[in-house]
Design an enzyme around this catalytic site. Structure first.
Site, PDB file in Angstrom:
ATOM      1  N   ASP A 161       0.817  -1.211   0.000  1.00  0.00           N
ATOM      2  CA  ASP A 161       0.000   0.000   0.000  1.00  0.00           C
ATOM      3  C   ASP A 161       0.851   1.261   0.000  1.00  0.00           C
ATOM      4  O   ASP A 161       2.026   1.251   0.372  1.00  0.00           O
ATOM      5  CB  ASP A 161      -0.978   0.002   1.166  1.00  0.00           C
ATOM      6  CG  ASP A 161      -0.308  -0.082   2.526  1.00  0.00           C
ATOM      7  OD1 ASP A 161       0.663  -0.847   2.651  1.00  0.00           O
ATOM      8  OD2 ASP A 161      -0.750   0.617   3.459  1.00  0.00           O
TER       9      ASP A 161
ATOM     10  N   GLU B 190      -0.197  -1.667   5.427  1.00  0.00           N
ATOM     11  CA  GLU B 190       0.807  -1.374   6.455  1.00  0.00           C
ATOM     12  C   GLU B 190       0.674   0.043   6.964  1.00  0.00           C
ATOM     13  O   GLU B 190       0.901   0.320   8.150  1.00  0.00           O
ATOM     14  CB  GLU B 190       2.211  -1.610   5.879  1.00  0.00           C
ATOM     15  CG  GLU B 190       3.347  -1.545   6.904  1.00  0.00           C
ATOM     16  CD  GLU B 190       3.943  -0.155   7.095  1.00  0.00           C
ATOM     17  OE1 GLU B 190       4.762   0.024   8.004  1.00  0.00           O
ATOM     18  OE2 GLU B 190       3.568   0.784   6.325  1.00  0.00           O
TER      19      GLU B 190
END
Length: 369
Positions: free
Chosen positions: A78, A139
């Site tokens: 991400d 994350e």
């Protein structure tokens, strides 16, 4: 052979894939296609479903042929928003953006470095250890992906996480635990112009409590911050409710617990003085990461750096990462830098010289020459 050109081309291809936290499906699909094309077996879970996302964690396995212990290599998929339609600008070794989006060096540079090292392992056919490739989702939102990861996919207990700012010499081996905190003060509403004496202003209560809290750098191991506060509606109404969110981080679990207790004591004293009440919620966002400096994982990493003429800068850091969550499940991790600059901003850039250097370090950790 390792290819710097291929490394950069793959990175640029990845940053053009829209993959915000909770929205990593397209990036996960791309990675799985890359693995299939190289006949690398993998597993994935349904982590995103647990928190309203569409992403998943991926763990791939490259079977080794040496007696070296298994080792995992991890990075997250991400990217911080805004990250749609990334337009890379290349100036020598530096890749940046047109200043309308983040770049995605955090952490697609890490993914690129891991993939290029594996690419060479496969192409060269050299002896190598069992290799696990770990690509995580979400994350950037308190490691939600790793928190919901199917840990049965990852039997390997030692990992190299490529997700630190700074150059290839960066080797982080300690990171703090963090408590996430939400506190609500409840006062009493009244008309502020006609009968303010009938009200109790929750903003004042919160102010009294906050004024006694330890905020900022508490000591060399511990920090505290209030990040958001809200409450009230109009100046002619005595505010009856205020909520703020905060965090406390520490490398010491004892100090962390003590600071949470101190924050709550400040709240108790304020509401007792004002004759109102409060609610406090707090939870461990992630545990502490702490490796001994002489452990085998650190020594192997330092040696691999030395072979590339890099002097390791062993660091104790203040941020959290997937490594913290993994530590809570019994995994040991070191966190390496890969050239990230100004992360989480539209000024983000990547020094590809440092990405190239860490790629060579990863390659040495994976297998023999």
């Amino acid at each position: 052979m390792l290819s710097r050109e291929r490394l950069q081309e793959r990175f640029i291809e990845m940053i053009k894939i829209y993959s915000p936290s909770k929205g990593e499906k397209e990036m996960a699909d791309w990675i799985e296609n890359w693995l299939r094309e190289r006949n690398i077996p993998f597993q994935s879970d349904h982590a995103g479903e647990a928190y309203g996302g569409n992403g998943r964690n991926i763990v791939a396995f490259v079977k080794g042929n040496t007696k070296e212990r298994p080792l995992g290599f991890a990075a997250h998929m991400d990217q911080i928003e805004p990250c749609r339609n990334v337009n890379p600008v290349i100036n020598g070794n530096i890749i940046s953006t047109d200043k309308t989006t983040t770049l995605g060096g955090d952490d697609k540079a890490g993914i690129s470095a891991i993939m290029e090292a594996v690419e060479d392992i496969i192409e060269s056919g050299v002896p190598h250890r069992d290799i696990y490739l770990v690509f995580t989702c979400s994350e950037e939102i308190s490691m939600m992906g790793t928190k919901h990861m199917d840990m049965s996919m990852l039997p390997c207990k030692e990992l190299v996480v490529v997700d630190a700012t700074g150059g290839a010499e960066t080797l982080a081996y300690k990171a703090p635990a963090m408590e996430a905190i939400e506190i609500t003060f409840k006062g009493k509403k009244a008309h502020a112009g006609i009968e303010p004496e009938k009200g109790i202003n929750a903003i004042v209560v919160a102010s009294k409590a906050i004024s006694k809290m330890h905020i900022g750098r508490i000591d060399y191991e511990t920090t505290s911050n209030i990040g958001h506060i809200e409450g009230g509606s109009a100046t002619n109404i005595v505010t009856d409710e205020v909520t703020f969110t905060a965090e406390i981080r520490s490398h010491s679990m004892e100090k962390l617990a003590a600071e949470v207790a101190h924050m709550e004591q400040c709240c108790k004293e304020a509401v007792e003085e004002m004759g109102v009440c409060y609610e406090m919620k707090h939870e461990m966002a992630y545990p502490v990461l702490s490796l001994e400096e002489d452990c085998e994982l650190i020594q192997d990493t330092v040696n691999a750096m030395a072979e590339e003429r890099i002097t390791a800068n062993k660091m104790i850091i203040g941020g959290g990462s997937d490594a913290n969550v993994l530590a809570g499940h019994g995994y040991k991790s070191v966190i390496l830098g890969c050239g990230m600059i100004n992360v989480h901003t539209v000024e983000e850039a990547l020094d590809t010289e440092e990405t190239w250097k860490v790629t060579k370090v990863l390659r040495r950790l994976m297998g023999a020459e």
